[in-house]
Design a protein around this motif. Structure first.
Motif, PDB file in Angstrom:
ATOM      1  N   MET A  15      56.990  40.985 -10.303  1.00 17.77           N
ATOM      2  CA  MET A  15      58.177  41.039 -10.599  1.00 17.77           C
ATOM      3  C   MET A  15      58.825  42.277 -10.575  1.00 17.77           C
ATOM      4  N   LEU A  16      58.132  42.905 -11.638  1.00 20.14           N
ATOM      5  CA  LEU A  16      58.632  44.413 -11.827  1.00 20.14           C
ATOM      6  C   LEU A  16      58.421  45.499 -10.815  1.00 20.14           C
ATOM      7  N   GLN A  17      57.341  45.171  -9.890  1.00 23.50           N
ATOM      8  CA  GLN A  17      57.153  45.928  -8.845  1.00 23.50           C
ATOM      9  C   GLN A  17      58.412  45.791  -7.680  1.00 23.50           C
ATOM     10  N   MET A  18      58.747  44.414  -7.584  1.00 25.98           N
ATOM     11  CA  MET A  18      59.653  44.038  -6.757  1.00 25.98           C
ATOM     12  C   MET A  18      61.193  44.614  -7.117  1.00 25.98           C
ATOM     13  N   PHE A  19      61.537  44.467  -8.357  1.00 27.78           N
ATOM     14  CA  PHE A  19      62.527  45.200  -8.884  1.00 27.78           C
ATOM     15  C   PHE A  19      62.749  46.896  -8.719  1.00 27.78           C
ATOM     16  N   ALA A  20      61.514  47.305  -8.990  1.00 25.14           N
ATOM     17  CA  ALA A  20      61.352  48.965  -8.986  1.00 25.14           C
ATOM     18  C   ALA A  20      61.689  49.147  -7.208  1.00 25.14           C
ATOM     19  N   ASP A  21      61.034  48.423  -6.552  1.00 23.04           N
ATOM     20  CA  ASP A  21      61.274  48.615  -4.968  1.00 23.04           C
ATOM     21  C   ASP A  21      62.833  48.493  -4.456  1.00 23.04           C
ATOM     22  N   TYR A  22      63.492  47.387  -5.165  1.00 19.67           N
ATOM     23  CA  TYR A  22      64.703  46.887  -4.800  1.00 19.67           C
ATOM     24  C   TYR A  22      65.618  48.197  -5.239  1.00 19.67           C
ATOM     25  N   VAL A  23      65.347  48.811  -6.530  1.00 18.14           N
ATOM     26  CA  VAL A  23      66.209  49.913  -7.088  1.00 18.14           C
ATOM     27  C   VAL A  23      66.124  51.285  -6.093  1.00 18.14           C
ATOM     28  N   ALA A  24      64.902  51.325  -5.904  1.00 16.22           N
ATOM     29  CA  ALA A  24      64.631  52.794  -5.200  1.00 16.22           C
ATOM     30  C   ALA A  24      64.864  52.676  -3.859  1.00 16.22           C
TER      31      ALA A  24
ATOM     32  N   GLY B 111      68.433  53.836  -1.579  1.00 15.53           N
ATOM     33  CA  GLY B 111      68.598  54.109  -0.119  1.00 15.53           C
ATOM     34  C   GLY B 111      67.478  55.178   0.120  1.00 15.53           C
ATOM     35  N   LEU B 112      66.303  55.147  -0.828  1.00 17.79           N
ATOM     36  CA  LEU B 112      65.327  56.048  -0.344  1.00 17.79           C
ATOM     37  C   LEU B 112      64.309  55.644   0.678  1.00 17.79           C
ATOM     38  N   LEU B 113      63.591  56.296   1.469  1.00 19.81           N
ATOM     39  CA  LEU B 113      62.711  55.772   2.312  1.00 19.81           C
ATOM     40  C   LEU B 113      61.297  55.419   1.658  1.00 19.81           C
ATOM     41  N   PRO B 114      60.903  54.408   2.054  1.00 21.56           N
ATOM     42  CA  PRO B 114      59.492  53.942   1.445  1.00 21.56           C
ATOM     43  C   PRO B 114      58.192  54.705   1.330  1.00 21.56           C
ATOM     44  N   ASN B 115      58.300  55.696   2.741  1.00 16.24           N
ATOM     45  CA  ASN B 115      57.072  56.446   2.888  1.00 16.24           C
ATOM     46  C   ASN B 115      57.355  57.855   2.549  1.00 16.24           C
ATOM     47  N   SER B 116      58.750  58.056   1.801  1.00 17.94           N
ATOM     48  CA  SER B 116      58.894  59.443   1.520  1.00 17.94           C
ATOM     49  C   SER B 116      58.365  59.789   0.278  1.00 17.94           C
ATOM     50  N   HIS B 117      58.110  60.958  -0.010  1.00 16.71           N
ATOM     51  CA  HIS B 117      57.741  61.840  -1.267  1.00 16.71           C
ATOM     52  C   HIS B 117      58.543  61.374  -2.269  1.00 16.71           C
ATOM     53  N   LEU B 118      59.971  61.568  -2.222  1.00 18.63           N
ATOM     54  CA  LEU B 118      60.787  61.080  -3.186  1.00 18.63           C
ATOM     55  C   LEU B 118      60.938  59.626  -3.553  1.00 18.63           C
ATOM     56  N   GLY B 119      60.997  58.959  -2.691  1.00 24.05           N
ATOM     57  CA  GLY B 119      60.938  57.613  -2.622  1.00 24.05           C
ATOM     58  C   GLY B 119      59.722  56.976  -3.383  1.00 24.05           C
ATOM     59  N   ALA B 120      58.492  57.474  -3.248  1.00 22.50           N
ATOM     60  CA  ALA B 120      57.304  57.118  -3.974  1.00 22.50           C
ATOM     61  C   ALA B 120      57.504  57.534  -5.471  1.00 22.50           C
ATOM     62  N   ALA B 121      57.838  58.598  -5.666  1.00 17.64           N
ATOM     63  CA  ALA B 121      58.062  59.156  -6.900  1.00 17.64           C
ATOM     64  C   ALA B 121      59.117  58.370  -7.712  1.00 17.64           C
ATOM     65  N   VAL B 122      60.219  58.173  -7.502  1.00 18.68           N
ATOM     66  CA  VAL B 122      61.246  57.317  -8.079  1.00 18.68           C
ATOM     67  C   VAL B 122      60.776  55.880  -8.218  1.00 18.68           C
ATOM     68  N   ASP B 123      60.097  55.217  -7.225  1.00 18.46           N
ATOM     69  CA  ASP B 123      59.602  53.996  -7.643  1.00 18.46           C
ATOM     70  C   ASP B 123      58.578  54.028  -8.480  1.00 18.46           C
ATOM     71  N   PHE B 124      57.657  54.878  -8.372  1.00 16.78           N
ATOM     72  CA  PHE B 124      56.714  54.868  -9.499  1.00 16.78           C
ATOM     73  C   PHE B 124      57.422  55.133 -10.973  1.00 16.78           C
ATOM     74  N   PHE B 125      58.295  56.103 -11.052  1.00 19.20           N
ATOM     75  CA  PHE B 125      59.202  56.006 -12.259  1.00 19.20           C
ATOM     76  C   PHE B 125      59.648  54.871 -12.852  1.00 19.20           C
ATOM     77  N   ILE B 126      60.370  54.105 -11.861  1.00 15.99           N
ATOM     78  CA  ILE B 126      61.215  53.162 -12.430  1.00 15.99           C
ATOM     79  C   ILE B 126      60.307  51.944 -12.863  1.00 15.99           C
TER      80      ILE B 126
END
Length: 316
Positions: free
Chosen positions: A1-10, A15-30
């Protein structure tokens, strides 16, 4: 559930791209921010309930009755569940010496308390499994026991600042607490600790997120892997000037292991940050003469480096 929420926010809200460096960093942070603070709140509350049975006065009474070896083992174990940090180093040290606790036993406690942090232990268990958590606690307790025994054998009492032996702190009456009082104490401790550590945790997660998103997968393996003989002492040197608690360093440890850094090198880095931090050494200088402080740092550094090499060799 937490991972789904982080993915939704990021990826949806931001609007970040899942395969981008920034997207991966923000998703990890959230994801890690929410997970770690939930874990911290729960863990600190439960540990504080246990800790309410071991106030400093009771700890001193227990240790002052123990002989060498037994005292070192008891001190290392009690250091896990009793309150200690760099800010309380001086009063704890004075209280133990004044109560008749042998110097070597006192050092076993001083080493164990910051190094074998109960919050870090349970967080490591949750992130990496019980095996890694068991390795962490076993190595930390061993270093605390051996370090205290060595200092005790060297008979270095004359290297403690003279005023420490002249202080009489007196005895404090221990009052029995009800379970409600223990729960209130635990909740107050949760709030107090979170106020003190939240910024370090956020910084640690942010650094971990940046490393997760931007550090090349083979970078740490190349420069801090098992094949680099200097990786362990370098990790210790890097960790000493850093000031963080175990909760703040765990997110960085998570990414270091994820990126391929050897387990022993990661353990050495974490132990150096929590047990050899420069601010703690500055505070301990108030009660230890420079020679004894240097001996303490030297013993700790050698022990931590040995632990790092040992586990890099075991987990080839």
């Amino acid at each position: 559930m937490l991972q789904m929420f982080a993915d939704y926010v990021a990826y949806t809200l931001f609007g970040l791209l899942p395969n981008s460096h920034l997207g991966a960093a923000v998703d990890f942070f959230i994801y890690d921010t929410i997970k770690i603070f939930l874990m911290l709140g729960t863990i600190i509350f439960l540990v504080s309930l246990i800790r309410s049975f071991f106030p400093p006065e009771r700890t001193k009474k227990i240790l002052s009755r123990k002989r060498e070896y037994v005292g070192n083992i008891m001190a290392a174990l009690l250091g896990i569940v009793t309150p200690f940090c760099s800010c309380s180093a001086v009063p704890v040290f004075i209280g133990f010496v004044e109560s008749g606790v042998p110097l070597g036993v006192t050092f076993s406690f001083l080493i164990s308390s910051p190094m074998v942090n109960e919050v870090a232990l349970i967080m490591l268990w949750g992130m990496f499994g019980w095996q890694i958590a068991a390795i962490y606690i076993a190595t930390g307790i061993t270093v605390a026991i051996v370090g205290g025994l060595v200092i005790g054998k060297l008979k270095l009492e004359h290297l403690v600042e003279g005023y420490v032996y002249d202080i009489k702190m007196g005895e404090t009456e221990l009052a029995a607490l009800t379970w409600r009082e223990r729960a209130e104490y635990a909740w107050e401790y949760v709030v107090d600790i979170l106020k003190k550590v939240w910024l370090y945790v956020i910084i640690g997660i942010a650094i971990g997120g940046a490393m997760h998103g931007y550090a090349p997968a083979d970078f740490l393996v190349k420069y801090a892997g098992k094949d680099n003989l200097l990786a362990v002492p370098l990790a210790v040197l890097i960790g000493v000037p850093l000031y963080s608690n175990a909760a703040g360093i765990i997110p960085i440890v998570h990414v270091l292991m994820e990126k391929g850094m050897a387990l022993g090198t990661v353990l050495a880095f974490m132990m150096a940050v929590t047990a050899l931090s420069l601010p703690e050494m500055i505070i301990l200088r108030k009660v230890l003469k420079p020679k004894l402080l240097g001996i303490f740092v030297g013993i700790m550094s050698v022990a931590i480096i040995f632990v790092g090499y040992l586990f890099n060799w075991i987990f080839v």
